[in-house]
Design a protein around this motif. Structure first.
Motif, short mmCIF file in Angstrom:
data_model
loop_
_atom_site.label_atom_id
_atom_site.label_comp_id
_atom_site.label_asym_id
_atom_site.label_seq_id
_atom_site.Cartn_x
_atom_site.Cartn_y
_atom_site.Cartn_z
N ASN A 315 0.82 -1.22 0.00
CA ASN A 315 0.00 0.00 0.00
C ASN A 315 0.85 1.26 0.00
O ASN A 315 0.34 2.35 -0.29
CB ASN A 315 -0.91 0.02 1.24
CG ASN A 315 -1.99 -1.04 1.16
OD1 ASN A 315 -2.55 -1.29 0.10
ND2 ASN A 315 -2.26 -1.69 2.28
N GLN A 316 2.12 1.13 0.34
CA GLN A 316 3.02 2.28 0.38
C GLN A 316 3.95 2.23 -0.83
O GLN A 316 5.16 2.30 -0.71
CB GLN A 316 3.84 2.25 1.68
CG GLN A 316 3.03 2.22 2.95
CD GLN A 316 2.59 3.59 3.41
OE1 GLN A 316 3.08 4.61 2.92
NE2 GLN A 316 1.67 3.64 4.33
N LYS A 317 3.37 2.14 -2.01
CA LYS A 317 4.22 1.83 -3.15
C LYS A 317 5.04 3.01 -3.66
O LYS A 317 6.23 2.92 -3.80
CB LYS A 317 3.41 1.22 -4.28
CG LYS A 317 2.09 1.89 -4.60
CD LYS A 317 1.28 1.00 -5.53
CE LYS A 317 -0.10 1.55 -5.78
NZ LYS A 317 -0.92 0.63 -6.58
N ASN A 322 4.40 1.37 -10.83
CA ASN A 322 3.23 0.69 -10.25
C ASN A 322 3.36 -0.82 -10.29
O ASN A 322 2.43 -1.54 -10.65
CB ASN A 322 1.95 1.14 -10.96
CG ASN A 322 1.56 2.56 -10.60
OD1 ASN A 322 1.69 2.96 -9.45
ND2 ASN A 322 1.09 3.31 -11.57
N ASN A 463 1.79 9.46 -8.41
CA ASN A 463 0.36 9.50 -8.12
C ASN A 463 0.08 10.27 -6.83
O ASN A 463 0.50 9.83 -5.75
CB ASN A 463 -0.17 8.07 -8.01
CG ASN A 463 -1.69 8.02 -7.90
OD1 ASN A 463 -2.31 8.89 -7.30
ND2 ASN A 463 -2.28 7.01 -8.51
N GLU A 466 -1.36 8.35 -3.84
CA GLU A 466 -0.41 7.49 -3.13
C GLU A 466 0.54 8.30 -2.27
O GLU A 466 0.85 7.91 -1.13
CB GLU A 466 0.36 6.63 -4.14
CG GLU A 466 -0.53 5.62 -4.87
CD GLU A 466 0.19 4.90 -5.99
OE1 GLU A 466 1.42 5.14 -6.16
OE2 GLU A 466 -0.45 4.10 -6.69
N GLN A 470 0.79 8.22 1.83
CA GLN A 470 2.09 8.04 2.49
C GLN A 470 2.32 9.15 3.52
O GLN A 470 2.73 8.89 4.65
CB GLN A 470 3.21 8.07 1.45
CG GLN A 470 4.60 8.04 2.02
CD GLN A 470 4.94 6.75 2.72
OE1 GLN A 470 5.39 6.77 3.86
NE2 GLN A 470 4.71 5.64 2.06
#
Length: 500
Positions: A315-317, A322, A463, A466, A470
């Protein structure tokens, strides 16, 4: 959780033990989880305390088997007063002094955040003998003491009324960061949770026993202590003489620089990794591994004879390509049975976690019963003027807030550049770190779709949803949004907090 008079339990155990098996009685006295040997040891403790001059006061207002929320730390007997705390651990058989010391040391640490004088004891029943041990923090040792010393402390105890003992314990106090509190980390001024300890012990045991599967996977979402657990494993492996190399897949921060320069840790950025970085006798730890590309992962996995520990959260990419989900799938597949997941969130209280869930998806506004008072540590400053927003953020920074800006492109200009202001801490730089108070700027390009999901309608490289997630999840206690010329987002934030 209610407080209890120990003599009530002891009197029933002595005269009417069958009563204590009645479900209604057990529920009323909150004894559902108590074990038979604990009842026996409480009986022995009460009898010992009654052998001298005493007041019934010394048996009052104990918490029995209290568990700190989200931490999983349990105390057998706990009494909290105006100035004092008394903790008594109960043992129905003799155990090693080292085990007593270890437990009382932990207990004292967890209670120290209440800023009161702390007395930690262990009461041991060994055949016909009773023994009472006291933990001396200054000398870092335990000593056998007379029961009179405990009786004397309890005789002078001044109790306080508390609606809920849970309110005294802030789970985020117990999650330190190797990056933000580096000295505390290096000096072992922390403890892992029971679950974290189990993961650590099993990984080190399997490596020490030359387990045939050399890949290990540790996953955990924000607030579960993933970074601390990973770096604690690295520290333990270093202590037992293993050559440990850490590849950090996020930006190198001040804490990492301190570990490298002041304490000699071998930590590399991912762009410095080479095939010969680690020998077959060493151990490779890849932190924030979800940020790897599939190509980078494939190269690392070529180290067939090297033990590798991957720490990750898909989830913390913040992964431009991607590929986080594909990378994590491959890591977990390679790890086979060596997969571990940290699930209990420590840093986040339920209120902040609730807001985050609703903020990104308004469909979840009624997913719980939290309301305005529950969100008192989340605030919103609205302005249509960028200069005013910058000034307000500067004001909050002076109060100790950390401004985390949403990472824009390093090459091309984009709207997020406008709200970077004077901050030097981006979403990428904040990875693996945590801050008590965080401020984040929301520009006019965030909006809610007809499906009530948060979205963004301007050009970007990373993104923004995202990077926003974070940034928000770096918060330990207080979160402030500075919302700039975005009435829609502001109104919906207020709806989340002040729902009908």
């Amino acid at each position: 959780m209610q407080k209890i008079n120990l003599l009530i339990v002891d009197n029933l155990f002595t005269a009417k033990p069958s009563v204590l098996t009645d479900d209604a009685i057990k529920e009323y006295l909150e004894l559902q989880e108590i074990k038979p040997q604990e009842l026996h040891t409480i009986n022995r403790l009460c009898q010992a305390l009654k052998n001298g001059a005493f007041y019934h006061h010394i048996f009052e207002k104990f918490y029995l088997n209290y568990l700190i929320p989200q931490i999983g730390k349990e105390f057998d007997l706990l009494r909290i007063g105006e100035e004092l705390i008394v903790n008594i651990e109960l043992k129905s058989e003799k155990i090693d002094d080292s085990e007593i010391l270890k437990q009382l040391e932990r207990n004292h640490y967890y209670l120290s955040f209440l800023q009161k004088t702390i007395y930690c004891f262990t009461f041991v029943t060994d055949g016909d003998n009773n023994r009472l041990y006291y933990y001396d923090k200054e000398k870092h040792n335990i000593y056998e003491v007379d029961i009179d010393s405990l009786r004397s402390i309890l005789n002078g105890f001044k109790d306080i009324d508390m609606e809920n003992i849970d309110n005294l314990f802030v789970p985020s106090n117990y999650l330190i960061s190797p990056f933000n509190t580096t000295e505390r980390f290096v000096n072992d001024e922390y403890f892992l949770t029971k679950h974290q300890e189990q993961i650590k012990a099993e990984i080190i045991k399997r490596i020490s026993n030359n387990h045939p599967t050399k890949v290990f996977s540790i996953s955990g979402s924000a607030g579960t202590g993933k970074t601390l657990t990973t770096y604690d494993i690295a520290k333990e492996l270093k202590k037992i003489g293993r050559n440990v190399v850490i590849v950090h897949c996020a930006q190198i921060n001040n804490g990492i620089n301190k570990l490298r320069t002041s304490y000699g840790w071998n930590i590399l950025p991912i762009n410095s990794y080479r095939a010969d970085t680690i020998t077959s006798t060493g151990i490779l730890i890849i932190d924030e591994a979800q940020r790897l590309t599939t190509y980078q992962l494939a190269n690392i996995l070529l180290n067939k004879n090297t033990y590798m520990i991957f720490s990750h959260d898909s989830n913390q990419k913040l992964n431009r390509a991607n590929q986080a989900e594909a990378v994590v799938r491959e890591i977990e597949s390679s790890a086979n049975q060596n997969k571990y997941q940290l699930s209990n969130k420590i840093r986040h209280n339920k209120n902040l976690a609730s807001f985050i869930k609703k903020f990104f998806d308004l469909n979840k506004i009624r997913s719980d019963n939290l309301s305005k008072n529950d969100y008192k540590n989340i605030s919103f400053y609205y302005t249509e003027d960028f200069a005013d927003a910058e000034q307000y953020i500067a004001y909050l920074k002076a109060l100790g807030y950390e401004h985390i800006y949403l990472t824009p492109s390093r090459v091309n200009s984009e709207p997020l550049d406008q709200v970077k202001f004077s901050s030097n801490n981006s979403s990428h730089q904040a990875i693996g770190q945590e801050y008590d108070n965080v401020v984040i700027a929301i520009n006019q390009h965030f909006f809610y779709t007809p499906a009530l999901k948060l979205s963004y309608n301007a050009g970007y490289f990373y993104n923004p949803l995202e990077t926003l997630f974070q940034a928000i999840t770096r918060t330990r206690k207080k979160l402030t949004f500075v919302i700039i010329d975005n009435e829609d987002v502001y109104k919906n934030c207020i709806k989340i907090v002040c729902r009908d």
